[in-house]
Design a protein around this motif. Sequence first.
Motif, PDB file in Angstrom:
ATOM      1  N   TYR A   1       0.773  -1.137   0.118  1.00 15.15           N
ATOM      2  CA  TYR A   1       0.153  -0.001   0.103  1.00 15.15           C
ATOM      3  C   TYR A   1       0.896   1.191  -0.073  1.00 15.15           C
ATOM      4  O   TYR A   1       0.420   2.551   0.009  1.00 15.15           O
ATOM      5  CB  TYR A   1      -0.807  -0.056   1.191  1.00 15.15           C
ATOM      6  CG  TYR A   1      -2.044  -1.070   1.018  1.00 15.15           C
ATOM      7  CD1 TYR A   1      -2.567  -1.458   0.038  1.00 15.15           C
ATOM      8  CD2 TYR A   1      -2.515  -1.300   2.304  1.00 15.15           C
ATOM      9  CE1 TYR A   1      -3.528  -2.319  -0.208  1.00 15.15           C
ATOM     10  CE2 TYR A   1      -3.371  -2.488   2.186  1.00 15.15           C
ATOM     11  CZ  TYR A   1      -4.162  -2.927   0.900  1.00 15.15           C
ATOM     12  OH  TYR A   1      -5.177  -3.806   0.854  1.00 15.15           O
TER      13      TYR A   1
ATOM     14  N   LEU B   1       2.919   2.565   2.365  1.00 17.06           N
ATOM     15  CA  LEU B   1       2.581   3.373   3.565  1.00 17.06           C
ATOM     16  C   LEU B   1       3.692   3.677   4.158  1.00 17.06           C
ATOM     17  O   LEU B   1       4.606   2.287   4.252  1.00 17.06           O
ATOM     18  CB  LEU B   1       1.661   2.718   4.347  1.00 17.06           C
ATOM     19  CG  LEU B   1       0.233   2.324   3.882  1.00 17.06           C
ATOM     20  CD1 LEU B   1      -0.719   1.694   4.754  1.00 17.06           C
ATOM     21  CD2 LEU B   1      -0.571   3.765   3.913  1.00 17.06           C
TER      22      LEU B   1
ATOM     23  N   GLU C   1      -2.154   8.829  11.878  1.00 16.95           N
ATOM     24  CA  GLU C   1      -3.074   9.296  10.977  1.00 16.95           C
ATOM     25  C   GLU C   1      -4.520   9.062  11.358  1.00 16.95           C
ATOM     26  O   GLU C   1      -5.213   9.983  11.439  1.00 16.95           O
ATOM     27  CB  GLU C   1      -2.883   8.585   9.511  1.00 16.95           C
ATOM     28  CG  GLU C   1      -3.482   9.367   8.400  1.00 16.95           C
ATOM     29  CD  GLU C   1      -2.623  10.801   7.997  1.00 16.95           C
ATOM     30  OE1 GLU C   1      -3.155  11.500   7.449  1.00 16.95           O
ATOM     31  OE2 GLU C   1      -1.519  10.615   8.488  1.00 16.95           O
ATOM     32  N   THR C   2      -4.756   7.864  11.984  1.00 20.34           N
ATOM     33  CA  THR C   2      -6.132   7.705  12.376  1.00 20.34           C
ATOM     34  C   THR C   2      -6.214   7.609  13.971  1.00 20.34           C
ATOM     35  O   THR C   2      -7.443   7.435  14.230  1.00 20.34           O
ATOM     36  CB  THR C   2      -6.638   6.269  11.678  1.00 20.34           C
ATOM     37  OG1 THR C   2      -5.603   5.271  12.288  1.00 20.34           O
ATOM     38  CG2 THR C   2      -6.432   6.173  10.094  1.00 20.34           C
TER      39      THR C   2
ATOM     40  N   THR D   1      -8.778   0.035   5.821  1.00 21.40           N
ATOM     41  CA  THR D   1      -8.516   1.569   5.896  1.00 21.40           C
ATOM     42  C   THR D   1      -7.860   2.042   4.870  1.00 21.40           C
ATOM     43  O   THR D   1      -8.034   3.232   4.099  1.00 21.40           O
ATOM     44  CB  THR D   1      -7.494   1.744   7.038  1.00 21.40           C
ATOM     45  OG1 THR D   1      -8.323   1.281   8.300  1.00 21.40           O
ATOM     46  CG2 THR D   1      -7.304   3.399   7.402  1.00 21.40           C
ATOM     47  N   TYR D   2      -6.793   1.596   4.355  1.00 23.12           N
ATOM     48  CA  TYR D   2      -6.008   1.666   2.937  1.00 23.12           C
ATOM     49  C   TYR D   2      -6.075   1.109   1.772  1.00 23.12           C
ATOM     50  O   TYR D   2      -5.929   1.361   0.642  1.00 23.12           O
ATOM     51  CB  TYR D   2      -4.475   1.874   3.670  1.00 23.12           C
ATOM     52  CG  TYR D   2      -4.250   2.623   4.722  1.00 23.12           C
ATOM     53  CD1 TYR D   2      -4.239   4.228   4.513  1.00 23.12           C
ATOM     54  CD2 TYR D   2      -4.017   2.192   6.097  1.00 23.12           C
ATOM     55  CE1 TYR D   2      -3.921   5.111   5.564  1.00 23.12           C
ATOM     56  CE2 TYR D   2      -3.833   3.181   6.933  1.00 23.12           C
ATOM     57  CZ  TYR D   2      -4.000   4.504   6.918  1.00 23.12           C
ATOM     58  OH  TYR D   2      -3.534   5.112   8.016  1.00 23.12           O
TER      59      TYR D   2
ATOM     60  N   THR E   1      -8.656   2.548  -0.999  1.00 21.83           N
ATOM     61  CA  THR E   1      -8.131   3.913  -1.331  1.00 21.83           C
ATOM     62  C   THR E   1      -6.987   3.539  -2.418  1.00 21.83           C
ATOM     63  O   THR E   1      -7.161   4.336  -3.493  1.00 21.83           O
ATOM     64  CB  THR E   1      -7.737   4.802  -0.233  1.00 21.83           C
ATOM     65  OG1 THR E   1      -8.621   4.952   0.788  1.00 21.83           O
ATOM     66  CG2 THR E   1      -6.989   6.117  -0.552  1.00 21.83           C
ATOM     67  N   ALA E   2      -6.239   2.515  -2.059  1.00 22.28           N
ATOM     68  CA  ALA E   2      -5.177   2.211  -2.867  1.00 22.28           C
ATOM     69  C   ALA E   2      -5.761   1.654  -4.293  1.00 22.28           C
ATOM     70  O   ALA E   2      -5.282   2.001  -5.398  1.00 22.28           O
ATOM     71  CB  ALA E   2      -4.076   1.265  -2.268  1.00 22.28           C
TER      72      ALA E   2
ATOM     73  N   ASP F   1      -0.847   4.004  14.269  1.00 24.75           N
ATOM     74  CA  ASP F   1      -1.202   4.818  13.115  1.00 24.75           C
ATOM     75  C   ASP F   1      -1.435   6.178  13.610  1.00 24.75           C
ATOM     76  O   ASP F   1      -2.646   6.211  13.932  1.00 24.75           O
ATOM     77  CB  ASP F   1      -2.360   4.047  12.487  1.00 24.75           C
ATOM     78  CG  ASP F   1      -2.471   4.828  11.000  1.00 24.75           C
ATOM     79  OD1 ASP F   1      -2.051   6.151  10.833  1.00 24.75           O
ATOM     80  OD2 ASP F   1      -3.132   4.332   9.978  1.00 24.75           O
TER      81      ASP F   1
ATOM     82  N   LEU G   1      -5.673  -2.617   8.017  1.00 24.21           N
ATOM     83  CA  LEU G   1      -4.797  -1.944   6.959  1.00 24.21           C
ATOM     84  C   LEU G   1      -5.612  -2.047   5.496  1.00 24.21           C
ATOM     85  O   LEU G   1      -5.803  -0.986   4.749  1.00 24.21           O
ATOM     86  CB  LEU G   1      -3.380  -2.451   6.785  1.00 24.21           C
ATOM     87  CG  LEU G   1      -2.517  -2.340   7.767  1.00 24.21           C
ATOM     88  CD1 LEU G   1      -1.207  -2.764   7.573  1.00 24.21           C
ATOM     89  CD2 LEU G   1      -2.154  -0.764   7.624  1.00 24.21           C
TER      90      LEU G   1
END
Length: 90
Positions: free
Chosen positions: A27, A29, A62-63, A80-81, A84-85, A60, A77
């Motif tokens: 991802y 990240l 960010e969150t 959450t990601y 989006t990816a 994390d 993961l």
Amino acid sequence: MREPQITLYRLQACPFCERVVRLLDAYDLSYRSRYVEPMHSARDVVKRVSGARSVPAIVDRETGVTMSESGNIVAYLEQTYGSTAADGGS
């Protein structure tokens, strides 16, 4: 340079930790690895952060999520990601 959004607490050559690393890399990240003591009873830093001494554990920024156990982390993961990816953020 910006500090990575995720801190990963891990052991050297731990297959559960490597599972999380592969997903973080997939991802793209940014994360920082913190290698911890191999002896379970000496993992006080992980206990302070996540409430348990098990690894892997992530924080994390960010969150605001902190968790341990590779299955939980992978699910988090992906949820959450991952979408989006996969879809460009829409």
